[in-house]
Design a protein around this motif. Structure first.
Motif, PDB file in Angstrom:
ATOM      1  N   GLU A  66      57.434  17.163  29.643  1.00 28.75           N
ATOM      2  CA  GLU A  66      57.741  17.672  28.307  1.00 28.75           C
ATOM      3  C   GLU A  66      59.137  17.252  27.841  1.00 28.75           C
ATOM      4  N   SER A  67      60.070  17.155  28.765  1.00 27.24           N
ATOM      5  CA  SER A  67      61.458  16.854  28.407  1.00 27.24           C
ATOM      6  C   SER A  67      61.774  15.353  28.395  1.00 27.24           C
ATOM      7  N   THR A  68      60.769  14.513  28.269  1.00 28.13           N
ATOM      8  CA  THR A  68      60.980  13.062  28.255  1.00 28.13           C
ATOM      9  C   THR A  68      61.634  12.612  26.958  1.00 28.13           C
ATOM     10  N   ARG A  69      62.582  11.686  27.082  1.00 23.30           N
ATOM     11  CA  ARG A  69      63.099  11.029  25.881  1.00 23.30           C
ATOM     12  C   ARG A  69      62.907   9.529  26.060  1.00 23.30           C
ATOM     13  N   ILE A  70      62.436   8.901  25.005  1.00 25.16           N
ATOM     14  CA  ILE A  70      62.201   7.464  25.007  1.00 25.16           C
ATOM     15  C   ILE A  70      63.259   6.834  24.108  1.00 25.16           C
ATOM     16  N   VAL A  71      64.042   5.922  24.682  1.00 20.93           N
ATOM     17  CA  VAL A  71      65.161   5.310  23.974  1.00 20.93           C
ATOM     18  C   VAL A  71      64.820   3.851  23.686  1.00 20.93           C
ATOM     19  N   ARG A  72      64.771   3.528  22.418  1.00 18.98           N
ATOM     20  CA  ARG A  72      64.476   2.161  21.988  1.00 18.98           C
ATOM     21  C   ARG A  72      65.780   1.430  21.666  1.00 18.98           C
ATOM     22  N   PRO A  73      65.760   0.097  21.637  1.00 18.15           N
ATOM     23  CA  PRO A  73      66.984  -0.664  21.370  1.00 18.15           C
ATOM     24  C   PRO A  73      67.673  -0.217  20.079  1.00 18.15           C
ATOM     25  N   GLY A  74      68.981  -0.021  20.181  1.00 16.35           N
ATOM     26  CA  GLY A  74      69.769   0.353  19.018  1.00 16.35           C
ATOM     27  C   GLY A  74      69.805   1.834  18.711  1.00 16.35           C
ATOM     28  N   THR A 101      64.361   9.962  31.244  1.00 20.94           N
ATOM     29  CA  THR A 101      64.815   9.049  30.192  1.00 20.94           C
ATOM     30  C   THR A 101      64.169   7.693  30.432  1.00 20.94           C
ATOM     31  N   VAL A 102      63.454   7.213  29.429  1.00 20.17           N
ATOM     32  CA  VAL A 102      62.779   5.916  29.495  1.00 20.17           C
ATOM     33  C   VAL A 102      63.459   4.994  28.497  1.00 20.17           C
ATOM     34  N   ARG A 103      63.952   3.875  28.959  1.00 16.33           N
ATOM     35  CA  ARG A 103      64.584   2.880  28.076  1.00 16.33           C
ATOM     36  C   ARG A 103      63.601   1.734  27.825  1.00 16.33           C
ATOM     37  N   ILE A 104      63.459   1.401  26.553  1.00 11.01           N
ATOM     38  CA  ILE A 104      62.607   0.288  26.128  1.00 11.01           C
ATOM     39  C   ILE A 104      63.525  -0.891  25.815  1.00 11.01           C
ATOM     40  N   GLY A 149      60.193  -4.847  23.737  1.00  8.77           N
ATOM     41  CA  GLY A 149      59.160  -3.817  23.722  1.00  8.77           C
ATOM     42  C   GLY A 149      58.616  -3.461  25.090  1.00  8.77           C
ATOM     43  N   LEU A 150      59.286  -3.905  26.147  1.00  7.08           N
ATOM     44  CA  LEU A 150      58.841  -3.598  27.508  1.00  7.08           C
ATOM     45  C   LEU A 150      59.661  -2.442  28.075  1.00  7.08           C
ATOM     46  N   ILE A 151      59.038  -1.644  28.935  1.00  9.29           N
ATOM     47  CA  ILE A 151      59.735  -0.553  29.599  1.00  9.29           C
ATOM     48  C   ILE A 151      60.739  -1.171  30.535  1.00  9.29           C
ATOM     49  N   GLN A 152      62.003  -0.835  30.354  1.00  9.78           N
ATOM     50  CA  GLN A 152      63.087  -1.472  31.073  1.00  9.78           C
ATOM     51  C   GLN A 152      63.624  -0.593  32.199  1.00  9.78           C
ATOM     52  N   GLU A 153      63.644   0.734  31.988  1.00  8.89           N
ATOM     53  CA  GLU A 153      64.271   1.620  32.967  1.00  8.89           C
ATOM     54  C   GLU A 153      63.680   3.025  32.819  1.00  8.89           C
ATOM     55  N   MET A 154      63.575   3.719  33.951  1.00  7.45           N
ATOM     56  CA  MET A 154      63.209   5.127  33.983  1.00  7.45           C
ATOM     57  C   MET A 154      64.161   5.812  34.936  1.00  7.45           C
ATOM     58  N   ARG A 155      64.764   6.904  34.448  1.00  6.23           N
ATOM     59  CA  ARG A 155      65.701   7.617  35.312  1.00  6.23           C
ATOM     60  C   ARG A 155      65.746   9.082  34.930  1.00  6.23           C
ATOM     61  N   CYS A 156      66.231   9.869  35.863  1.00  2.00           N
ATOM     62  CA  CYS A 156      66.440  11.288  35.606  1.00  2.00           C
ATOM     63  C   CYS A 156      67.771  11.451  34.901  1.00  2.00           C
TER      64      CYS A 156
END
Length: 91
Positions: A55-63, A76-79, A83-90
């Motif tokens: 529930e507490s996921t945040r997806i961060v896109r470029p910029g 935290t998921v970085r795109i 448009g590819l998933i670049q990183e996942m971290r707590c």
């Protein structure tokens, strides 16, 4: 020589962070699910729609601007720019 070894070890740090287990409220250990979802790294961001995310996921896109507070239970998921998933971290 030690500087070279340290530089070689640095790229492994994000992978180690994905294995983090964090302290949840009440004292129980609970993962933020980064370890389980790390198989999606390198996949298109659309794949995130196919899996249940915490529930507490945040997806961060470029910029995009993000806050700097550290929430250990948040995924935290970085795109990346392509448009590819670049990183996942707590956090």
């Amino acid at each position: 020589m030690p500087r070279i070894l340290a530089a070689l070890a640095l790229p492994a740090l994000p992978a180690l962070a994905a294995c983090a287990v964090v302290q949840a409220e009440g004292g129980d250990l609970a993962p933020c699910d980064a370890q389980h979802l790390a198989v999606l790294i390198g996949e298109p961001a659309e794949k995130l729609e196919e899996v249940p995310l915490p529930e507490s996921t945040r997806i961060v896109r470029p910029g995009e601007a993000v806050t700097m507070e550290h929430l250990p239970g948040r995924l935290t998921v970085r795109i990346g720019p392509r448009g590819l998933i670049q990183e996942m971290r707590c956090g």
